[in-house]
Design a protein around this motif. Structure first.
Motif, PDB file in Angstrom:
ATOM      1  N   VAL A 208      -4.203 -20.788  27.390  1.00  0.00           N
ATOM      2  CA  VAL A 208      -3.909 -19.524  28.057  1.00  0.00           C
ATOM      3  C   VAL A 208      -2.434 -19.519  28.391  1.00  0.00           C
ATOM      4  O   VAL A 208      -1.787 -20.567  28.422  1.00  0.00           O
ATOM      5  N   ASP A 209      -1.890 -18.356  28.617  1.00  0.00           N
ATOM      6  CA  ASP A 209      -0.575 -18.285  29.237  1.00  0.00           C
ATOM      7  C   ASP A 209      -0.565 -17.080  30.164  1.00  0.00           C
ATOM      8  O   ASP A 209      -1.615 -16.464  30.393  1.00  0.00           O
ATOM      9  N   ARG A 210       0.590 -16.746  30.707  1.00  0.00           N
ATOM     10  CA  ARG A 210       0.578 -15.695  31.733  1.00  0.00           C
ATOM     11  C   ARG A 210       0.315 -14.306  31.172  1.00  0.00           C
ATOM     12  O   ARG A 210       0.064 -13.379  31.936  1.00  0.00           O
ATOM     13  N   TYR A 211       0.343 -14.174  29.855  1.00  0.00           N
ATOM     14  CA  TYR A 211       0.054 -12.878  29.245  1.00  0.00           C
ATOM     15  C   TYR A 211      -1.352 -12.839  28.649  1.00  0.00           C
ATOM     16  O   TYR A 211      -2.134 -11.961  28.967  1.00  0.00           O
ATOM     17  N   ALA A 212      -1.633 -13.789  27.779  1.00  0.00           N
ATOM     18  CA  ALA A 212      -2.970 -13.854  27.189  1.00  0.00           C
ATOM     19  C   ALA A 212      -3.849 -14.646  28.157  1.00  0.00           C
ATOM     20  O   ALA A 212      -4.236 -15.787  27.896  1.00  0.00           O
ATOM     21  N   THR A 213      -4.160 -13.999  29.275  1.00  0.00           N
ATOM     22  CA  THR A 213      -4.889 -14.703  30.338  1.00  0.00           C
ATOM     23  C   THR A 213      -6.323 -14.997  29.923  1.00  0.00           C
ATOM     24  O   THR A 213      -6.982 -15.844  30.524  1.00  0.00           O
ATOM     25  N   ASP A 214      -6.790 -14.301  28.908  1.00  0.00           N
ATOM     26  CA  ASP A 214      -8.127 -14.588  28.376  1.00  0.00           C
ATOM     27  C   ASP A 214      -8.059 -15.588  27.229  1.00  0.00           C
ATOM     28  O   ASP A 214      -9.087 -15.867  26.605  1.00  0.00           O
ATOM     29  N   GLY A 215      -6.890 -16.151  27.002  1.00  0.00           N
ATOM     30  CA  GLY A 215      -6.786 -17.265  26.077  1.00  0.00           C
ATOM     31  C   GLY A 215      -6.530 -16.884  24.648  1.00  0.00           C
ATOM     32  O   GLY A 215      -6.837 -15.772  24.211  1.00  0.00           O
ATOM     33  N   TYR A 216      -5.993 -17.849  23.911  1.00  0.00           N
ATOM     34  CA  TYR A 216      -5.686 -17.631  22.494  1.00  0.00           C
ATOM     35  C   TYR A 216      -6.878 -17.953  21.600  1.00  0.00           C
ATOM     36  O   TYR A 216      -6.744 -17.979  20.378  1.00  0.00           O
ATOM     37  N   GLY A 217      -8.009 -18.202  22.217  1.00  0.00           N
ATOM     38  CA  GLY A 217      -9.209 -18.482  21.440  1.00  0.00           C
ATOM     39  C   GLY A 217     -10.323 -18.826  22.396  1.00  0.00           C
ATOM     40  O   GLY A 217     -10.117 -18.919  23.610  1.00  0.00           O
ATOM     41  N   GLU A 218     -11.500 -19.014  21.845  1.00  0.00           N
ATOM     42  CA  GLU A 218     -12.643 -19.423  22.655  1.00  0.00           C
ATOM     43  C   GLU A 218     -12.344 -20.758  23.334  1.00  0.00           C
ATOM     44  O   GLU A 218     -11.795 -21.657  22.692  1.00  0.00           O
ATOM     45  N   PRO A 219     -12.704 -20.904  24.607  1.00  0.00           N
ATOM     46  CA  PRO A 219     -12.511 -22.195  25.274  1.00  0.00           C
ATOM     47  C   PRO A 219     -13.260 -23.297  24.544  1.00  0.00           C
ATOM     48  O   PRO A 219     -14.312 -23.062  23.939  1.00  0.00           O
TER      49      PRO A 219
ATOM     50  N   PHE B 102       1.308 -27.691  20.517  1.00  0.00           N
ATOM     51  CA  PHE B 102       0.440 -26.632  21.053  1.00  0.00           C
ATOM     52  C   PHE B 102       0.315 -25.534  19.994  1.00  0.00           C
ATOM     53  O   PHE B 102       1.044 -24.551  20.016  1.00  0.00           O
TER      54      PHE B 102
ATOM     55  N   ARG C 178      -1.510 -20.261  17.924  1.00  0.00           N
ATOM     56  CA  ARG C 178      -2.093 -19.276  16.996  1.00  0.00           C
ATOM     57  C   ARG C 178      -2.450 -19.907  15.652  1.00  0.00           C
ATOM     58  O   ARG C 178      -2.794 -19.199  14.713  1.00  0.00           O
TER      59      ARG C 178
ATOM     60  N   VAL D 282      -1.880 -17.382  35.663  1.00  0.00           N
ATOM     61  CA  VAL D 282      -2.223 -18.649  35.006  1.00  0.00           C
ATOM     62  C   VAL D 282      -1.069 -18.995  34.086  1.00  0.00           C
ATOM     63  O   VAL D 282      -0.268 -18.138  33.722  1.00  0.00           O
ATOM     64  N   ASP D 283      -0.988 -20.252  33.704  1.00  0.00           N
ATOM     65  CA  ASP D 283      -0.113 -20.611  32.588  1.00  0.00           C
ATOM     66  C   ASP D 283      -0.797 -21.721  31.816  1.00  0.00           C
ATOM     67  O   ASP D 283      -1.961 -22.043  32.083  1.00  0.00           O
ATOM     68  N   ARG D 284      -0.094 -22.276  30.836  1.00  0.00           N
ATOM     69  CA  ARG D 284      -0.793 -23.229  29.966  1.00  0.00           C
ATOM     70  C   ARG D 284      -1.122 -24.540  30.677  1.00  0.00           C
ATOM     71  O   ARG D 284      -1.884 -25.344  30.148  1.00  0.00           O
TER      72      ARG D 284
ATOM     73  N   TYR E   8      -1.239  -7.646  24.609  1.00  0.00           N
ATOM     74  CA  TYR E   8      -0.767  -9.037  24.456  1.00  0.00           C
ATOM     75  C   TYR E   8      -1.822 -10.042  24.872  1.00  0.00           C
ATOM     76  O   TYR E   8      -1.517 -11.201  25.096  1.00  0.00           O
ATOM     77  N   THR E   9      -3.059  -9.591  25.004  1.00  0.00           N
ATOM     78  CA  THR E   9      -4.158 -10.505  25.346  1.00  0.00           C
ATOM     79  C   THR E   9      -4.775 -11.084  24.063  1.00  0.00           C
ATOM     80  O   THR E   9      -4.218 -10.898  22.978  1.00  0.00           O
ATOM     81  N   ARG E  10      -5.901 -11.764  24.217  1.00  0.00           N
ATOM     82  CA  ARG E  10      -6.419 -12.535  23.088  1.00  0.00           C
ATOM     83  C   ARG E  10      -6.546 -11.733  21.798  1.00  0.00           C
ATOM     84  O   ARG E  10      -6.136 -12.199  20.722  1.00  0.00           O
TER      85      ARG E  10
ATOM     86  N   SER F 271      -3.308 -11.548  20.117  1.00  0.00           N
ATOM     87  CA  SER F 271      -2.465 -12.740  20.240  1.00  0.00           C
ATOM     88  C   SER F 271      -1.726 -13.081  18.948  1.00  0.00           C
ATOM     89  O   SER F 271      -0.777 -13.842  18.961  1.00  0.00           O
TER      90      SER F 271
ATOM     91  N   GLN G  21       3.529  -9.955  21.710  1.00  0.00           N
ATOM     92  CA  GLN G  21       2.975 -10.822  20.662  1.00  0.00           C
ATOM     93  C   GLN G  21       3.478 -10.417  19.280  1.00  0.00           C
ATOM     94  O   GLN G  21       3.071 -11.012  18.277  1.00  0.00           O
TER      95      GLN G  21
END
Lengths: 324, 324, 324, 324
Positions: B17-28, B270, B273, C17-19, C82-84, C87, C127
């Motif tokens: 996750v980061d401060r923008y894609a708070t829902d993450g760059y993929g499934e946890p 990291f 993407r 949040v952040d990474r 800019y969310t998932r 991304s 993104q």
């Protein structure tokens, strides 16, 4: 099957001073000395000459004779609009007398371009910009930059003028600081004979991707010239091409080839402490490696990976051809 | 003739996750998922595990079973002293309760190191530092950093503790910011079981030459571990090793070999993407290129060029073995 | 005698949040919580709202009621492109389905702008860009950026669209990276309802002088909005305005006043570890110091010093009014 | 109640060359000219003198007479170990003859320190470092740096030697690059008469907090001198103190006062295009603003805010005293 032509700024073969080594990094050389050294580089075809010619009073004919002896042609003339007279600005000097001198020197340089049948007058107004907050009226400064270039271009429609942008140095901020700002200015000037000379290192230093900068300039029909070198992205180090960023250099030339851009591959290096000829030979040898490996690169496969923005796939293709 | 061993932080195979894609760059993913992915990398031997194990409640035994299935060992344990609890500092938190929790979590991590027979507890106190001018008492902050690490090292003399320095992020400035600062702190702590884990990208980001940083840490007997990745020198981008700075990476490994340093070559990437496994494979393939070309490099000739500080000569030797 | 109006991005009052701190720097807040906090700031008039509204399912009416209770208006709506889902790009995603979703979300955001009578849809396609050399076809990427924005602007001629450029993050390079590049794109789009939202910190981060960037955008008639914060010039730290660069901030507002630009003075701060309300109050108190001292600044004398590019003279005038 | 003493490097009053304005930013001046100009600055007490004296052959007595006429004392002597002779290194030159010349010049400078009763020999080995990957043996280079300084310090136990570190320029990387690296070296040398001259701008440029750097040097008992200026954090711009980073400058002096450090407040500025005297007056006027506002700052309240690492609270205290 035309072989790639290589060039260099003649200052590559000069010696340098800076604010610490005020007595210079070596014995001063004249432009004739520098041309003689340039002639020793294995694969050099053309040079860009500072004007006035440095190190003495030399006529076009004397310089021409030296070039002929060295087997070199002239690609461009760079008027020195960044020496003491112009140290508070050239096109943007607050002094109208200096602005007039700028115009006169560039006009003379245009004559030298005609004399040598070179491709362009190269404008690098390195003293145009600012150092401090509140120092300048930003709108007026930018207008003066464009007016100065525009006047030259309109008075000399038979010649090309190229602007070499750079983020900074010697000013803390230079007016023509980036590819986009320079294109914006060129579009405002609105003349066909003003273009960009894209310096790979200036682009890196400015946080650009040089490949992206090249593509943008090409898409506006304004990529009139280019040169390469290298740096650590935080300053215009003018190091030997291929010594730090070989992959981005490869991408830069990939972009030129993809677009069918067929100009001279030039060097803009400052070998302060190195042997000039050896530094040029090393760089050109690397450029030939680039050229050879571009031939081997599967450009369709790269394009396909890029259509998916597949960084890993594209990089693998590049690694496979570039590294041993 | 031992083959080089390769490693990776297990977070290489997580999602982010980061401060923008708070829902993450993929499934946890759970740590078990990540281990399973790590196992698919062609040449991976060991991993560094975050502690607590992410994505659920997992015992050492469960994790060990997953590692065994994936054919992986454990090189280190990284206590997560940078999550919400520690967001205003771990060893240097103004809250003594948080400093105690930091100590407890690192002590637990030491137990996990013992369980897996790993090489070290890795300390990355990324929240220890400051953001604003005037925010902290700099002397007190630094003392707290050293006290925290020193207490752990003295209480666990059977284990090694490695500090991974970084200039900044998530703090605007991190206490352990450079190789020299970290060595200065380690010398002050004065214990034999505190060393450095040198991250190639952190070093580049901090304006160091990673080769120089490695040499310095080795000369102090404190290079306990290392990992690689790449970036644009202005941020800890954690990009794929060999994608931007292949020559400095080559120099880094040259320095390790010259000094007979024989640890694991780890990745700290990291791939926000990218496919994790493909990104690791590409990096390790490049590291193998490095390894192979180090074998071909005439190290005596490089040393001779260096004795004259002959940049062109040394670079030519490097270009000749590294590029196709 | 109209009093200056102040605004803030509503995310100023969220938690982050952040990474590393993947569990966040504090308890999650809903947009309603954030509005309630924003209402406590002494001098806040308007907010910029992310869309979809964060923290739950809230109707325009619920949000409107919360705003009314807090005494706040809406200046703009920022669709979260800019969310998932986005991304790997929004306007420039390689996936046409994602490009369509981008268009749909921005179109919905336009509806919310109409609902609240706000000034603009704010586009921050963070993104859109690239991470690696060779990852993208730069020409195609830029074209997609312009096509996406252009389509929205042409379909919604009753509304303004503002582009907030930034050099990078979360991408290693963002397509709309600078004031000049963005203006170049806007001129290419060629519609009257596309402008720039100039973020002071993004401009500093990109090596610009924010005052120069503002002047340029104004000269093109495209400065539709702005916000301020601060940073160390190497990253988008989103620190409290006036904490690092008070003089350049003063020059920025001087430029706006000189040009008669009379919009809202907004904050775009991320107080990760600070009390949101206290951070906003401190910043706005500083902006009032700026405002008051601009009243005292002898603007004619500054202009006169600038006509001579007299850095020392101009700075002395500034020091005299700004410092105690 | 002693008044604060102010100083400046005498080069502040010289003119400069760089690699572009090779004919200089003004008429050359001798050291005597520069001293005369320095004498016109309203509040200057002492100067740091380059050695050999520039602009001609001058005896200590001639220089002493000029200083007396200008009402100035001497704080330090800076041997010019960065001119052509030393352009490939001074203490670390690959040429033993140059290393010997370095030693001789510094030994002569020690004599000049004794002659003038100055505080120290200032060592700024700006040519010691490297430009290219693979250029140097990093361990050998660092050892040579320490050996050179150590020999001087042990041969002249009656004098202090101060090292002025800087990240880079004119080298791409300078050996003494940071406060921590320099302290590490000084501890290795192990002599009491080697310390640090902390340049505020070099510290900013290196990514340090100058306040933190000062605290660290003080905690090691090694802060022997300091000077100030300003820059944009990306280069050693040597701009006028207080023109960009007034708050961090204030924190720097706060740190000195808190520790009871009572040396001279010096300037290291390069007014390339500005009037030297006006530039010095502006800077010293700002330093007096700093001094006066430090008197007004509630240091106990700052300390209390710092004990909680309360950035907003501490900054509010600072804003209240620093800004009008």
């Amino acid at each position: 099957m035309s072989r790639q032509r290589y060039g260099a700024g003649i200052w590559h073969f000069a010696t340098y001073v800076d604010r610490y080594a005020t007595d210079g990094y070596g014995e001063p050389r004249t432009v004739l000395d520098a041309i003689e050294l340039a002639g020793r580089v294995r694969d050099l075809d053309v040079v860009d000459l500072n004007y006035p010619f440095f190190g003495g009073q030399f006529s076009n004919e004397q310089v021409g004779a030296a070039l002929q002896a060295a087997g070199l042609g002239v690609i461009g003339i760079t008027p020195e609009i960044y020496t003491r007279t112009f140290s508070r600005g050239s096109f943007t000097s607050p002094d109208p007398g200096v602005r007039r001198l700028t115009h006169e020197l560039c006009t003379e340089a245009a004559g030298v371009v005609r004399h040598f049948g070179a491709d362009y007058v190269k404008l690098w107004p390195g003293q145009d910009g600012w150092d401090y907050p509140f120092q300048v009226d930003h709108g007026a400064l930018w207008k003066a930059s464009l007016d100065g270039v525009g006047q030259l271009a309109s008075e000399n429609p038979d010649l090309n003028f190229v602007i070499e942008y750079k983020p900074r140095e010697p000013r803390v901020h230079m007016s023509f600081d980036s590819v986009a700002r320079t294109l914006l200015g060129i579009e405002k000037i609105g003349l066909p004979n003003v273009g960009i000379l894209l310096d790979f290192g200036h682009s890196l230093f400015g946080g650009e991707s040089p490949a992206d900068a090249a593509q943008l300039a090409i898409d506006y029909g304004r990529l009139f010239g280019m040169d390469v070198n290298d740096n650590l992205r935080g300053w215009d180090d003018d190091m030997i091409a291929g010594s730090v960023h070989p992959i981005e250099l490869f991408e830069f030339f990939y972009t030129l080839r993809k677009n069918g851009w067929e100009g001279v591959w030039q060097l803009d290096q400052f070998p302060f402490r190195e042997d000039s000829v050896a530094a040029a030979d090393l760089a050109i040898d690397f450029l030939k490696t680039v050229e050879r490996n571009l031939d081997r690169l599967d450009m369709a496969a790269v394009a396909e990976a890029q259509s998916r923005q597949d960084a890993v796939g594209a990089m693998r293709l590049v690694h496979e051809v570039l590294f041993a």
